[in-house]
Every structure is written in C-alpha cells, then in structure tokens.
Design a protein around this motif. Structure first.
Motif: not given
Length: 1192
Positions: A1156-1181
């Motif tokens: 959870r911490i790693y994903i939030k840091e990636a979101i803040n840095k712009g590394e977690w791009k929801m447009d790239d395979w959004p189905e998998m990213k939503y599933k993980i979230l």
C-alpha cells in the motif's frame, strides 16, 4: 484416496459424484458399420461366478485383459488374439485367506493394472495406507520371498497372519514394507496416489512428491531402481517415450526423462486444485490431451496455450485420442455404476464449431438394440473395444469403422449432448490444422532439399517444359510455365489465376499435404524457398512462406562440387552409388541446415539487407506478407514471433520496423485479456529487450508502466501466513531431480540426521530458530508475477568446452540497465537469484579473496617474528589464490574484451590480481630484491578491493553506486579539466624553466631569472648593528625551489596551484619584465578559469550526478552485474540450465502494508499510470482496499 467404487486406469481417477445425462438416447434405427464383430465365445456363468464385472484393465500392447468383480471378489484373466477373448482358467480369489483379509479387500480395493508380460499389480487400502499386490496370474509361481530391511523409527501394525508393514510416522508417505505372503504375490505399502506399468517390466509408483521406479526380476520381484523428486507438482506421469509429464496448479510441464531437461510448459487454461492428484496425459502425433477431473485441455506441440478446452458437468472417467488420416477425435466415456447410464461422447478436435456426437451408437448392435454395450476399455491402436454386452464381457472389433464418416453422418446441433460439456475457449479458426506455418511439413521440405542433388534431372531451367502438379483432391492443379516464368492454377484445363516467377535459378518443387506448393529456387550464389498457396475465396496465389539466404565462400565451393557430381551422373545416365548419395545428403544437410529443425526458419537481418541491396522488392513484399500472417494468427505468433521480433528490431527498413509495434501490442493485449492463459506471450518480447532498449527505449518504458505490478492470475487474493516474508521470490515451475537412494534407506538417513542434530551442541540453536519461525507474527501477503518471462533462461543447446571461454548469455545478463530495476519486478529477479545461488557463491569468492588478502598482508608485514620460510610460504599461497582469481578475470577478457576494458571496476580488479600475483611470485623467487613501495602499493590495492565487496549490501552499495555512477557521469568533464591543467602546466614550464635544464642546481647563473640559485633566498651578513651589504649569503637551492624545471614537476606545481597552494610561484616577484607580466596573467587566468569557474561547475555537476544515482535502482544494477558475472564465469554450463535456478516465470510475495505504501508513493511520483492496463491496477487497488488512493 477415494471410494472403493472409484476406478483408476492410466492415471485417471473417477469421481464418485459423476453425473451422466440420462437424456442422451440411442436411435435404434441408426446405421452401424456391419464390420463390427462381437466375440461372445464363452459361458458367462463361468466368469466371476456369474457376478457383475466391476473393473477392467488392458495391457498396453492389448494382448492381456483382467477383470475384477466386487461381488465375487475375484480377478479373471484373458488373452486377446484377433479380437477374440480367451478365458484363462480359474479365477484368482482375493478373499482367499483369513476372514479379516477378505473384509479388508472387499471394502478397500481401488484399482489394478496389467503389463505386457501379464504381471498384475492391484491397489487396496488399509487404514489410509495403500497396499500394492504384485502377482502373475498366468503362471503358478508361489512361495517366493522378498527381503528388505524395515526402516528405523517406525511403528509396527499387525494384521493377523496375513502381513506386517511399517509406516513412516514422520512423513507417512514412504515405502513401509515389502514382504511375501504364503501365496504368489508381493506387497508394497505406500501412502501414494497412483501407479502404472512401463516398458521393460518397470513399475512406477507415484507417492506425493516422489516417483519410485521398480523393475521386476525373473521371479517378478519388485527391485528398486531409482526415484525422482518432484517439487511443486500435483501429479506426475512417466510414459514409454521417456517423457515426464507433471501438472501444477496452472501448467503442464514436459520433461525429458533421460536428460532431466524441461522441454516445454503449457498453460492449462484452468486452475488445478490440490484435492485430486490423478490425471491423464495422451501424446500422439502433434497433439497433447490433458485430463484433470472434469476438465480437458488439448494442445498442439510447441504451442503453450490450449487450442481447445472442454469441461463436462461430471467427472470424466477415461479419454482416448483417435487420430484419423485428416481428422482427430477425442473419445470420452464414463464407467457407469449400478442403474446408471453410460455416456460415450465423440469430440471433433480439428473443428471446434462442430458439437460432439453420441458415440455409443457405434458400439451397439443394430440388430438387437436391447443388448447395450457398456464400454470399459478402448484400444485406439487395434480399434478394439472391451466391455459388457448383456452382462457378458465382450470384445468388439471396430477396425472396419471410420470415425470420420461416423461423426459426419451423426453430427447435429443436439442440445442433449451439448449440455454435457462446455467449451471454455475457441482459439483457432477453420482449417486450423491445414495451416502451413502452424504445422510445417519439415520432412517434405527436407526431401525437397535432398532431391535438389539426388534427383538432379528433376531440376529444370526456364525455357524448358511445363510441369503440372495435381492437388490431392484432383479438383485443382498447379502448373509451372518455365518459358513464360509463370505459376498458374488450373481447373478442368481452365486457367483460374497466375503469379510471376522472378528468377533464372534451378528449381525443385513438392506439393504439401494441404495442397500448397513448396518451390526451392537454387543457384550457385544463393537459394530461397517459397511456399505458394491458392486462396479459393480470393482466386489468387499467395506466398505463404519465404526464406532467402546467400552462400558463403565455403558453401559456394561445396555447392559447385555437388552440382558437378550430379551433372556427371546424369550425362552418363547412371545411378549414383549409395555412398555418393549419403555424402550428398550430408552436404545438403550442411548447406540447408536451417531446415533441419522442427519449424520453418525465419530469414535473418543479413538476408533482408541483401534483398534491399539487390533491389529484390518483390521478395521484400513476400517477407512483409509473412510478417503479417505471423502477427495476425496467435498460434503463429507463439512459434515465430520471438525470432521475427528480433529480426525486425535489427532491421532498418521502415516498411518492416513498423511491425514492431503490432507485435508488441498484440502480445500485451492478449496478456491483458486473459493473463492466466496468455502470460507466456510476453516471452516473445523479453528476448528482444536489450535491442529494444538500445534502439527503441520507449517500448521498455511502456512495458514497465503497463506491467508495473502484475497480480498472480492463479492467486488473486490476500494470504495470511507467518512462514512468508516480504519480497520472497520463488518460481511456480516444477523441478525434477533424480535420486538413487532406496526408499528403505531414506527414512534411516533422515532418522540418523535427526539423531545427530538432537545430540549436537547446536541443537538448542536450531530449536531456538524453529521457535522464532513458528512464533513469527502472521502477516498478510499478495503474490505478484515478474512479467519478464524467460528472462533468466539460457539456451538449452550448448557446447560444454565452448561455454568455458565463450558462454552464451541470457536476457538478464544483457540488460543490467537501470531502466529494468525501477520497480519491484527487477528487484524480485535479483532477490530470487541471490537466494538461489548468488549469495552462496559470492560468500565463497569473498572468503577466498580474504584468505588471499590475509596471506599477502602477513607476509609483507615488517616484523622479526615471521621467519623467511614462513614468508615464502605465505607468498606462495598468495600466488595460488591470486592466480585463481586471475583465471576468472582473464576469462571475462577473452569472452568480451570491449565491454570488460571499458568498465573501470573490471580494470581495477584485473590490475589488483595481476599486480599482487606478480609481486608475490617475485618475492617467492627473489626474496630481498623487491622495493618497499611495491609492497605498499600492493596492500593498498588489496584493501580497496576488499572494501568493494561490501557493495553487495544495500546500506553500503547505495554509496558505491553513487561513487561509480558519478564517476561515469563526470568522466568527460574530468577529462576536459585534465587537458586544461596539462595545457597550463605546459605553458608554465615553457615560461619558467631554467636555461640549463640538466645542471641548474649545481651551476648558478645570475643572468637567468629562473635559475634556482637566483630564486633562492639571499641573506646579508650583520655584524652587530652594521650591515655588511658587500657580502651576501645564498641559501642552497633544492628541487622544490623551481618546480618548473621539468615538465613532470610542472604538472605537480600546476596541481598544487589548483588546490590553492601558491608556493610553486611564490619565488617570482613582480617586475617590469615581460616574462613577469605574462606569468601573472597566466596565474590570474588559471585562477579564474580553473580554480573558480571549473571547480564550482564541477561541484554542481557532482550534485546533479549524485541525485541521479542516489536511488535503489542504481544499487540493484550494481548487484545485477555481480550476479551476472557469477552466472557466466563461476557456474558450470549445466548449472546455468537448472530450471530451479533459472526458471521461466518468477513470482514473489509482498507484504500488504508495504505494498500500500509503495503504491501510494508510485502514485505521488507519477509512476502509477492508470491508463496502462487499468483493469489490473483497479483489481490490485480493490484487493488492497485503497481504491480512493487515486482520488486523494
């Protein structure tokens, strides 16, 4: 393992809950082949006392059949000859003996098998322990004894007077006892799942994660041969073709029994539970059929995803693969219980659009519909069916029946049959099995190549005759018009379409099974093969395959000799001797080696460049069409996509490079649509990652973004356990190892080891460690997949001796770049390798170097307590250890000298080992003739090298990564700075050097302002208060008086000026001379340009470089390079092929909170791009419960 009513045959378990659709009816008016013969030539009342037959087993060669009746508790024996059953004497009563034995047998008999020699092995159950009886029903051999020492540390369980056996109380799954009773059988006790006979009188028993192989001697005693340990496998089968088939949770693994190498792995398309470990694998021709419980997967060899999945509503009992000349069928049937109807279903494998048909009609007598045939066994080789007709055991000969005709005549869209099954996937189009690329007819192509020389008369030039080649169905015909250079299609002497042929080369041709035409165009300098296809719908001729290659100088000579030999024999009108034919065959195999594999080769980048240079545009179009065909069809993409992508990336033709994006998008789209089934499509992209990184780095960035975090498709849930730890990397692949330790001996070894450990002084430490492990806090984890498929694997084909100097590399070795370690995927790969072998090997290397360091340091230490003899021995030891390390460094230089010499760390390592080793050898031979500075410099190098070993630990490695990263980043700037300093040093030397360079310290020259005597301090003699100015004392000058007396010292003086030390120019005082003015101009320019401007710029660049390298990715790259070095130069070639160390797929556990911490840091840095395979990213979230993290 199951209920006594379950039957297991050929590794298939029947689930008690099987349900058969009662709605399937047999039409009594259906036409049945009159060639069906039913043998009923015996009195049914004499068999099993007239009781019903429960189980049937057929020997692999079809010569022996045994039947079992639960009601009569007996086994009957039969021989089969010309589809006639011959009953062999009296029944063998299992209940003969004590009353308790009879009760146990009747209740717990599970299965039995017979081999090609008539040896029977049956399986029964006693208190959850499986008992195997081995006996010969066709010979009266009794009183045989088998002696095996019982294992230690086991509990004796008496069973009246019949037998005794031991059970391993710690594992409960090893061999318990083998002992003969007073009959003619041998008893083995296991807690196992399955057993079957192999060729050469071998009995294979699968016991959880171990496969034990026994051979039967002349007395049919089971003698232990060897065993195989299977890790992470749910079920295992060894077939007679030396193949090991292992099923895991989501894959089928195909291993070679002789070499223990993984041939291929297949994605099942469904998840396998750990409940039922019995499954079936049938491999015939180009097909593989896998049955597990009520699911079936059908594969084409070499295609990792199933071409068809079938799921039935009830568990399938048996499956049989029926291969006809043009069509393949799957026969599925269940063994009915009492008052239960049997379903016999026939599936068309080649055409998924066709629904299955009721195949029970083909087994029943059309003249007497009341006599329903109950199928128990079917021999697909002899087309013989064994079962019951009106409670009579019978054999039906179906050799005159045609399954294809039966299927066509009975095919319909009946919902009754369809309701019994479900198609999970429809993965191929119509005429799938006729596709040239999918099923390459390599034997026909090789025959075509052989005909090129052995039948020289068949090769023709243009301007000769017209050749006609008829289609196999005789409806169409190929025609080659040599005069007009045309390839035409005719039907009833009418031309339908044509295509131009663009060459004057000699040609050979051969029509393939799917009516495509393969033509070999060959001349002295090059050859190419084109496979033409007639598209009926478009009425056009299309080049379905194209391959071009030019010949080297060596091949030119060989080809010309072969041509001359062929011409001579044709002119003499004589047939060639066999030896000449054999030589020509060998040579042709050498010249056309690309076509001696299992699939069509793809043209190399060099071939494409030659076509461009020769302006063969039409052939470039052929290759473009071939690329399109490969990309459009998923099955072709699996087979040829990997090679095609590598060729396209290396090409510079924009018409071809545009297909790179198509391949990338096709692979990633398939994975996103169904990760469970299509995961291995990423294997097409992975091998080209190094080239993509160099030429098209945007694809690597895109890939890492899309596959930033990949949830395991077979385990999409949170796991709570205390055995796992964060970032534990593992592989789900099956690993097989061979063991020759007898099953009896293994429990003894385990018991002995446990006893030694319990008595050792370290037992308390072990117990403390175990208690800590068990008391660990239960944490939550999820399982992620590393998307770099086949990232670590090495080519299976290799030369052992060639690998010593020139080892083949993997994608991992070639991609030790920062871009691959910016997220958790690259880190998981490194952690896996480090845990498997990297940490151990690195520790050994470090230990050996430490010994090297200690020996040399002690030997060079200045003390009188060490004698000369001891010093010499220490230097000798240092020489040995130094030479050992030097060997590995020299291997790296030989393997890739350019990359090695461009790496500053490698150069430092090489200098350390060479210098210190030479110094040790010199001290060894010439003890007192080595300068002290040499020892000093050697110890400095060794100490610095020892310090570098700490870079593998993250707390130290981050700083080492910064040091080396910054050095690489500012190297060019330092080079510029050095050139500027050298230039100023040169200018100062020319301006300030004394006139007498060679003897200026001894000869004063008052006319030379740069003479050391002139620059030295002068003193006047004072007598009291009187200054005697007539006498002056001059301080004797030294070499440091004028550091500019030589060019090397000028460099030193300039460097001192750079550090702020003004002493080198302080002897010169300002005067009105031009030289003095120029000197101070130089000083001001040097101070402003170098000391102030460049040094401050240097500090700024350092800050930028530190920020660029101050991350974990730089440290991981450093560690990856260390592991890559260990892989290539410290592991043996066969070790690099161990699948347990270099798997195709790597998974890893991660802690939920840290994720959870790693994903939030990636979101803040712009590394977690929801447009790239959004189905998998939503599933993980959603799984982690942080869906609102994106909004926040």
């Amino acid at each position: 393992m199951g209920d006594e009513n379950n039957q297991i045959d050929e590794s298939i378990q029947i689930d008690e809950s099987i349900q058969v659709d009662e709605s399937i009816q047999i039409d009594e008016n259906d036409q049945i082949d009159e060639s069906i013969q039913i043998d009923l030539s015996y009195n049914s009342n004499d068999v099993h006392g007239g009781k019903q037959i429960s189980l049937v087993s057929l020997s692999p060669n079809g010569k022996y059949v045994v039947t079992y009746s639960r009601d009569d508790d007996s086994i009957e024996r039969w021989t089969v000859e010309d589809s006639k059953l011959t009953h062999q004497g009296r029944a063998y009563k299992l209940s003969e003996g004590s009353e308790e034995n009879a009760r146990i047998r009747i209740k717990h008999l599970k299965n039995f098998k017979i081999n090609d020699d008539g040896i029977v092995c049956d399986l029964c159950d006693y208190h959850d322990v499986n008992i195997y009886d081995i006996y010969d029903l066709f010979f009266d051999s009794i009183g045989l004894a088998l002696e095996i020492i019982p294992p230690i540390g086991m509990v004796l369980l008496p069973v009246r007077d019949l037998l005794k056996f031991f059970m391993d109380v710690s594992k409960g799954r090893r061999l318990a006892i083998i002992q003969a009773d007073n009959e003619r059988k041998f008893i083995l006790s296991f807690l196992s799942q399955d057993f079957y006979f192999k060729e050469k009188k071998s009995l294979v028993i699968r016991c959880l994660d171990k496969i034990s192989v026994y051979s039967l001697n002349m007395d049919n005693k089971p003698i232990f041969k060897l065993s195989y340990n299977v890790s992470r496998g749910i079920g295992t089968i060894i077939d007679d073709n030396n193949n090991i088939w292992v099923i895991s949770q989501e894959c089928l693994f195909h291993w070679d029994l002789k070499t223990l190498e993984l041939k291929f792995s297949y994605s099942l398309g469904f998840i396998v539970a750990n409940i039922d470990k019995s499954f079936t694998v049938i491999s015939k021709g180009n097909l593989i059929v896998v049955k597990y419980c009520n699911k079936i997967a059908i594969f084409s060899i070499g295609l990792h995803f199933p071409i068809r999945n079938i799921q039935v509503e009830s568990n399938i009992v048996k499956v049989k693969l029926l291969c006809e000349s043009e069509n393949d069928y799957l026969l599925v049937f269940n063994i009915p219980k009492e008052d239960e109807k049997q379903n016999i279903i026939l599936y068309h494998i080649n055409d998924i659009n066709k629904q299955p048909v009721d195949a029970s009609k083909i087994f029943n007598d059309k003249f007497n519909p009341k006599n329903k045939f109950i199928l128990y066994e079917y021999n697909s080789e002899s087309n013989e069916a064994f079962g019951l007709v009106d409670e009579i055991f019978s054999c039906i000969n179906l050799s005159g029946s045609n399954w294809n005709e039966f299927f066509v005549s009975n095919h319909g869209d009946s919902d009754e049959v369809t309701s019994w099954n479900t198609y999970l996937y429809q993965t191929f189009e119509e005429n799938y099995f006729e596709d040239t690329l999918d099923f390459p007819e390599m034997e026909n192509i090789r025959s075509l190549i052989t005909d090129r020389y052995n039948k020289y008369i068949s090769t023709k030039r243009y301007d000769q005759s017209i050749s006609e080649i008829k289609f196999q169905n005789q409806e169409y015909m190929w025609r080659i018009d040599f005069k007009n250079r045309k390839l035409l299609i005719y039907s009833d002497n009418e031309e339908l379409c044509s295509s131009d042929l663009y060459t004057d080369a000699k040609i050979c041709w051969r029509i393939l099974n799917n009516n495509t035409l393969a033509i070999l165009f060959d001349n002295l300098y090059y050859y190419y093969i084109i496979i033409y296809e007639y598209e009926i719908n478009n009425n056009s001729i299309k080049a379905q395959y194209f391959f071009y290659k030019s010949r080297g100088s060596y091949e030119l000579i060989i080809n010309k000799v072969c041509n001359d030999i062929s011409v001579v024999f044709v002119l003499l009108n004589k047939s060639r001797p066999n030896i000449i034919r054999n030589i020509v065959n060998i040579i042709s195999k050498r010249l056309y080696k690309e076509f001696y594999g299992s699939r069509f080769p793809m043209m190399s980048t060099r071939g494409l460049m030659e076509l461009e240079r020769k302006k063969f545009n039409i052939y470039e179009n052929y290759y473009t069409e071939l690329s399109k065909s490969v990309i459009e069809k998923s099955r072709c993409l699996v087979k040829y996509g990997q090679v095609l992508l590598e060729i396209l990336v290396s090409s510079s033709n924009p018409e071809l490079t545009r297909y790179i994006e198509l391949i990338y998008n096709k692979c990633t789209t398939l994975v996103k649509e169904d990760p469970k089934r299509n995961l291995k499509f990423l294997n097409i992209i992975t091998p080209s990652m190094n080239k993509l990184h160099k030429k098209y780095p945007n694809y690597i960035t895109k890939f890492n973004s899309e596959m930033f975090m990949f949830l395991d498709p077979a385990n999409e849930k949170i796991i709570s356990d205390h055995h796992y730890f964060h970032f534990h990397a593992f592989t789900p692949e099956v690993n097989i190892s061979k063991s020759y330790i007898n099953e009896n001996l293994e429990p003894r070894l385990n018991s002995t080891i446990q006893t030694i450990l319990s008595l050792s002084p370290f037992s308390s430490i072990f117990n403390y460690a175990i208690n800590i492990e068990e008391s660990r806090e239960v944490k939550q984890y999820i399982v992620l997949v590393v998307p770099y498929i086949n990232y670590s694997c090495y080519p299976l084909e290799y030369s052992w001796w060639k690998e010593i100097l020139y080892p083949q590399s993997s994608v991992f070795v070639n991609t030790c770049k920062k871009e691959f370690y910016t997220n958790w995927n690259g880190e998981a790969v490194i952690n896996f390798k480090w845990e498997k072998f990297g940490g151990i090997y690195y520790s050994v290397i470090w230990s050996l170097f430490t010994v090297f360091l200690i020996c040399f340091t002690i030997a060079s230490y200045p003390t009188n307590f060490i004698t000369r003899e001891i010093r010499v021995r220490l230097y000798q030891s240092s020489s040995v250890f130094g030479f050992f390390h030097l060997i590995f460094e020299l291997r790296q230089v030989i393997c890739n000298p350019k990359n090695y010499l461009l790496n500053i760390q490698n150069l430092f390592d090489l200098s350390v080992y060479i210098f210190v080793t030479i110094v040790s050898m010199i001290h060894w031979t010439k003890y007192d003739n080595v300068p002290e500075w040499v020892l000093s410099f050697s110890c400095l190098l060794l100490d610095l090298k020892f310090l570098l070993f700490f870079r593998v630990f993250e707390s130290f490695g981050v700083y080492f990564a910064i040091i080396f990263g910054v050095a690489k980043r500012i190297f060019s700037f330092l080079l510029v700075l050095a050139l500027i300093i050298v230039s100023f040093a040169h200018a100062f030397f020319l301006l300030l050097h004394p006139q007498n360079l060679s003897d200026s310290l001894k000869t004063p020259n008052p006319n030379d302002p740069n003479n050391p005597w002139t620059l030295s301090n002068t003193y006047n003699q004072v007598n009291g208060s009187v200054n005697n100015s007539s006498e002056t004392l001059i301080q004797t000058p030294s070499e440091s008086t004028n550091l500019f007396y030589s060019y090397p010292t000028s460099l030193l003086a300039t460097y001192l000026l750079l550090t702020g030390n003004q002493n080198p120019v302080s002897p010169w005082v300002p005067t009105s001379s031009i030289n003095s003015t120029i000197l101070f101009i130089f000083i001001v320019a040097f101070t402003l340009l170098v000391v102030i401007y460049l040094m401050n710029l240097f500090i700024g660049l350092l800050n930028i470089a530190i920020n660029e390298n101050n991350d974990k990715a730089s440290y991981l790259v450093q560690k990856a390079e260390i592991i890559a070095k260990i892989e290539l130069f410290y592991l043996f070639p066969n070790q690099r092929r161990w699948r347990s160390w270099f798997p195709e797929v790597i998974h890893y556990h991660v802690d939920v909170e840290k994720t959870r911490i790693y994903i939030k840091e990636a979101i803040n840095k712009g590394e977690w791009k929801m447009d790239d395979w959004p189905e998998m990213k939503y599933k993980i979230l959603k799984l982690l419960g942080i869906e609102d993290a994106i909004i926040d």
